[in-house]
Design a protein around this motif. Structure first.
Motif, PDB file in Angstrom:
ATOM      1  N   THR A  95       0.865  -1.183   0.000  1.00  0.00           N
ATOM      2  CA  THR A  95       0.000   0.000   0.000  1.00  0.00           C
ATOM      3  C   THR A  95       0.906   1.239   0.000  1.00  0.00           C
ATOM      4  N   GLN A  96       0.295   2.383  -0.131  1.00  0.00           N
ATOM      5  CA  GLN A  96       1.067   3.619  -0.037  1.00  0.00           C
ATOM      6  C   GLN A  96       0.209   4.657   0.674  1.00  0.00           C
ATOM      7  N   PRO A  97       0.824   5.746   1.185  1.00  0.00           N
ATOM      8  CA  PRO A  97       0.026   6.779   1.831  1.00  0.00           C
ATOM      9  C   PRO A  97      -1.109   7.233   0.917  1.00  0.00           C
ATOM     10  N   GLY A  98      -2.310   7.340   1.512  1.00  0.00           N
ATOM     11  CA  GLY A  98      -3.484   7.714   0.721  1.00  0.00           C
ATOM     12  C   GLY A  98      -4.351   6.513   0.395  1.00  0.00           C
ATOM     13  N   ALA A  99      -3.791   5.314   0.527  1.00  0.00           N
ATOM     14  CA  ALA A  99      -4.576   4.102   0.238  1.00  0.00           C
ATOM     15  C   ALA A  99      -5.502   3.796   1.423  1.00  0.00           C
ATOM     16  N   HIS A 100      -6.363   2.802   1.223  1.00  0.00           N
ATOM     17  CA  HIS A 100      -7.390   2.477   2.211  1.00  0.00           C
ATOM     18  C   HIS A 100      -7.460   0.965   2.390  1.00  0.00           C
ATOM     19  N   ALA A 101      -7.764   0.540   3.614  1.00  0.00           N
ATOM     20  CA  ALA A 101      -7.942  -0.884   3.895  1.00  0.00           C
ATOM     21  C   ALA A 101      -9.248  -1.078   4.654  1.00  0.00           C
ATOM     22  N   VAL A 102      -9.873  -2.224   4.450  1.00  0.00           N
ATOM     23  CA  VAL A 102     -11.033  -2.621   5.247  1.00  0.00           C
ATOM     24  C   VAL A 102     -10.553  -3.727   6.166  1.00  0.00           C
ATOM     25  N   ILE A 103     -10.797  -3.586   7.476  1.00  0.00           N
ATOM     26  CA  ILE A 103     -10.353  -4.636   8.402  1.00  0.00           C
ATOM     27  C   ILE A 103     -11.529  -5.105   9.250  1.00  0.00           C
ATOM     28  N   GLY A 104     -11.439  -6.328   9.733  1.00  0.00           N
ATOM     29  CA  GLY A 104     -12.488  -6.876  10.583  1.00  0.00           C
ATOM     30  C   GLY A 104     -12.610  -6.091  11.873  1.00  0.00           C
ATOM     31  N   ASN A 105     -13.840  -6.033  12.418  1.00  0.00           N
ATOM     32  CA  ASN A 105     -14.022  -5.252  13.643  1.00  0.00           C
ATOM     33  C   ASN A 105     -13.749  -6.063  14.905  1.00  0.00           C
ATOM     34  N   ASP A 106     -13.227  -7.286  14.770  1.00  0.00           N
ATOM     35  CA  ASP A 106     -12.675  -7.939  15.968  1.00  0.00           C
ATOM     36  C   ASP A 106     -11.329  -8.601  15.664  1.00  0.00           C
ATOM     37  N   ALA A 107     -10.457  -7.819  15.035  1.00  0.00           N
ATOM     38  CA  ALA A 107      -9.096  -8.294  14.750  1.00  0.00           C
ATOM     39  C   ALA A 107      -8.292  -8.376  16.047  1.00  0.00           C
ATOM     40  N   TYR A 108      -7.188  -9.110  16.001  1.00  0.00           N
ATOM     41  CA  TYR A 108      -6.232  -9.154  17.115  1.00  0.00           C
ATOM     42  C   TYR A 108      -5.832  -7.715  17.485  1.00  0.00           C
ATOM     43  N   GLY A 109      -5.773  -7.425  18.777  1.00  0.00           N
ATOM     44  CA  GLY A 109      -5.499  -6.066  19.240  1.00  0.00           C
ATOM     45  C   GLY A 109      -4.213  -5.480  18.688  1.00  0.00           C
ATOM     46  N   GLY A 110      -3.184  -6.296  18.554  1.00  0.00           N
ATOM     47  CA  GLY A 110      -1.895  -5.810  18.044  1.00  0.00           C
ATOM     48  C   GLY A 110      -1.990  -5.430  16.570  1.00  0.00           C
ATOM     49  N   THR A 111      -2.812  -6.174  15.829  1.00  0.00           N
ATOM     50  CA  THR A 111      -3.015  -5.838  14.415  1.00  0.00           C
ATOM     51  C   THR A 111      -3.753  -4.508  14.314  1.00  0.00           C
ATOM     52  N   TYR A 112      -4.770  -4.361  15.166  1.00  0.00           N
ATOM     53  CA  TYR A 112      -5.522  -3.102  15.155  1.00  0.00           C
ATOM     54  C   TYR A 112      -4.619  -1.923  15.532  1.00  0.00           C
ATOM     55  N   ARG A 113      -3.748  -2.156  16.525  1.00  0.00           N
ATOM     56  CA  ARG A 113      -2.817  -1.097  16.931  1.00  0.00           C
ATOM     57  C   ARG A 113      -1.885  -0.730  15.774  1.00  0.00           C
ATOM     58  N   LEU A 114      -1.423  -1.736  15.032  1.00  0.00           N
ATOM     59  CA  LEU A 114      -0.558  -1.464  13.870  1.00  0.00           C
ATOM     60  C   LEU A 114      -1.288  -0.588  12.848  1.00  0.00           C
ATOM     61  N   PHE A 115      -2.547  -0.936  12.570  1.00  0.00           N
ATOM     62  CA  PHE A 115      -3.329  -0.142  11.612  1.00  0.00           C
ATOM     63  C   PHE A 115      -3.578   1.270  12.143  1.00  0.00           C
ATOM     64  N   SER A 116      -4.006   1.361  13.424  1.00  0.00           N
ATOM     65  CA  SER A 116      -4.498   2.662  13.904  1.00  0.00           C
ATOM     66  C   SER A 116      -3.378   3.586  14.372  1.00  0.00           C
ATOM     67  N   ARG A 117      -2.311   3.018  14.956  1.00  0.00           N
ATOM     68  CA  ARG A 117      -1.279   3.883  15.545  1.00  0.00           C
ATOM     69  C   ARG A 117      -0.025   4.008  14.694  1.00  0.00           C
ATOM     70  N   VAL A 118       0.199   3.057  13.801  1.00  0.00           N
ATOM     71  CA  VAL A 118       1.434   3.099  13.001  1.00  0.00           C
ATOM     72  C   VAL A 118       1.115   3.379  11.523  1.00  0.00           C
ATOM     73  N   ALA A 119       0.210   2.555  10.948  1.00  0.00           N
ATOM     74  CA  ALA A 119      -0.054   2.707   9.504  1.00  0.00           C
ATOM     75  C   ALA A 119      -0.870   3.978   9.228  1.00  0.00           C
ATOM     76  N   GLU A 120      -1.820   4.300  10.105  1.00  0.00           N
ATOM     77  CA  GLU A 120      -2.668   5.471   9.829  1.00  0.00           C
ATOM     78  C   GLU A 120      -1.864   6.777   9.854  1.00  0.00           C
ATOM     79  N   PRO A 121      -1.020   7.019  10.876  1.00  0.00           N
ATOM     80  CA  PRO A 121      -0.195   8.242  10.822  1.00  0.00           C
ATOM     81  C   PRO A 121       0.699   8.295   9.577  1.00  0.00           C
ATOM     82  N   TRP A 122       1.072   7.130   9.047  1.00  0.00           N
ATOM     83  CA  TRP A 122       1.896   7.056   7.831  1.00  0.00           C
ATOM     84  C   TRP A 122       1.059   7.360   6.582  1.00  0.00           C
ATOM     85  N   GLY A 123      -0.297   7.200   6.706  1.00  0.00           N
ATOM     86  CA  GLY A 123      -1.160   7.594   5.586  1.00  0.00           C
ATOM     87  C   GLY A 123      -2.089   6.513   5.075  1.00  0.00           C
TER      88      GLY A 123
END
Ligand code: PLP
Length: 386
Positions: A95-123
């Motif tokens: 992916t690249q900044p500006g792209a979008h992902a759909v994720i399950g609403n009961d993913a493993y907490g660490g995966t969610y943290r990666l998406f919300s705290r690391v990947a999202e600030p990156w774009g």
């Protein structure tokens, strides 16, 4: 290539032999631990067997990667230092900044943290969705922008089951890739690539390693071109497992099938007791005919696995107390080892999802049912619920 010799063999044979020919030099029947950082060259660029530096490639890691590709039916597998390292490499490679992902609403907490705290600030933006609701998935996907639909099945810790083939179709119609985290099922119980998924993710820390003695991760892909892109990033980003850790995972894999059969049988014995227990409010196990995903699980899994979650009467205090009363089940995070573990997801593995769409109920207990004697496990849970 050696793995092709095993392509037509059954799962257990491939687990023991794929990528693991006897060592050509000594005949050692198990791949040696090539505990080296660099390899001698016969003149500049004269590589023996293609190896130059262990970040780029190492024979022990390579044996593991060939075996994983064979077990998941992929064109290529890549091993990483942890499940999250594999996930991070995947996200930044594809992916690249500006792209979008759909994720399950009961993913493993660490995966969610990666998406919300690391990947999202990156774009990389993401939308959490109930992936069992296919209309909601279709609404969340933005054709041209959504690069990835990311799912686990069964999920951690709510054991939700999603329809891999249906999600693959939605992803492909939108020009996106379907990524399936197959950690809970393992390739023995479920083969996402055969159902249309594009990439399988593993925390090899869990059932693949199987003995709670190593942290690792893996990606397995269907398309060789995607494999090439990921391999480039595996080397360029560098979060590879060491030779010794690769060897431990490979050793664990040899017994994966027999362990998964026993994990599943023991889980069933515990579920039978929990389902009728007066202090249990709800049992979450895909093998229960009343489970929302039972039909899909029966179709896409060989058996239902060793993970069981349940909710207790008495709320968070009672859930925490039960976790403290077991004697055979060890209170601890992680899962998939031969020893049984118990945990409180709300305060332990999924604490990072608190306050988000992925928050888990606080009366929930998660069991990783091991391969001890079923009678001992059942007796332990029954006494802890008194
Ligand atoms: C389903 C799932 N995926 C990924 C991970 C992350 O793997 P690791 O802890 O090896 O980084 C975990 C860890 O618990 C997990 O349960």
């Amino acid at each position: 290539m050696s793995e092709h010799r095993w392509d037509k063999s059954g799962f257990a044979t491939r687990a023991i032999h794929a990528g693991q020919e006897p060592d050509p030099l000594t005949g050692a029947v198990v791949p040696p631990v090539y505990q080296v950082s660099t390899f001698a060259q016969d003149g500049v660029g004269g590589l023996r067997g293609g190896y130059e530096y262990s970040r780029s490639g190492n024979p022990t890691r390579h044996a593991l990667e060939e075996c994983l590709a064979s077990l998941e039916g992929g064109s290529r597998a890549l091993a990483f230092a942890s499940g999250l390292a594999a996930e991070d490499t995947l996200l930044r490679a594809l992916t690249q900044p500006g792209a979008h992902a759909v994720i399950g609403n009961d993913a493993y907490g660490g995966t969610y943290r990666l998406f919300s705290r690391v990947a999202e600030p990156w774009g990389l933006l993401h939308t959490p969705v109930d992936l069992t609701d296919l209309d909601a998935v279709r609404r969340a996907v933005e054709p041209g922008r959504t690069r990835i639909i990311w799912t686990e099945t069964p999920t951690n810790p709510l054991l939700t089951v999603v329809d891999i083939a249906a999600l693959a179709q939605i992803a492909h119609e939108a020009g996106a890739l379907l990524v399936v985290d197959n950690t809970f099922a393992s390739p023995y119980l479920q083969q996402p690539l055969a159902l249309g998924a594009d990439i399988v993710v593993h925390s090899t820390t869990k059932y693949l390693g199987g003995h709670s003695d190593v942290v690792g991760g893996a990606l397995v892909v269907a398309d060789p071109e995607v494999g090439e892109q990921l391999a480039y990033h595996q080397n360029a980003m560098g979060s590879v497992p060491g030779p010794w850790d690769s060897w431990l995972v490979l050793r664990g894999i040899k017994t994966l099938g027999v362990r998964m059969d026993r994990h599943s049988a023991n889980a069933r014995a515990i579920v039978d007791v929990l389902a009728d227990h007066p202090r249990v409010v709800q049992v979450l196990y895909p093998g229960l005919p009343g489970h929302r995903g039972y039909e899909i699980a029966a179709r896409q899994m060989r058996d239902f696995g060793g993970m069981v979650s349940f909710r207790v009467a008495g709320g968070v205090e009672e859930a925490v107390a039960v976790c403290g009363r077991t004697e055979v089940f060890t209170l601890g995070e992680s899962l998939g080892g031969v020893e049984s573990l118990i945990e409180h997801p709300g305060r332990m593995t999924h604490a990072s999802a608190a306050g988000s769409a992925l928050e888990v109920p606080d009366d929930l207990i998660r069991l990783s049912v091991g391969i001890e004697d079923a009678d001992d496990l059942v007796a332990d849970i029954v006494q802890a619920l008194q």
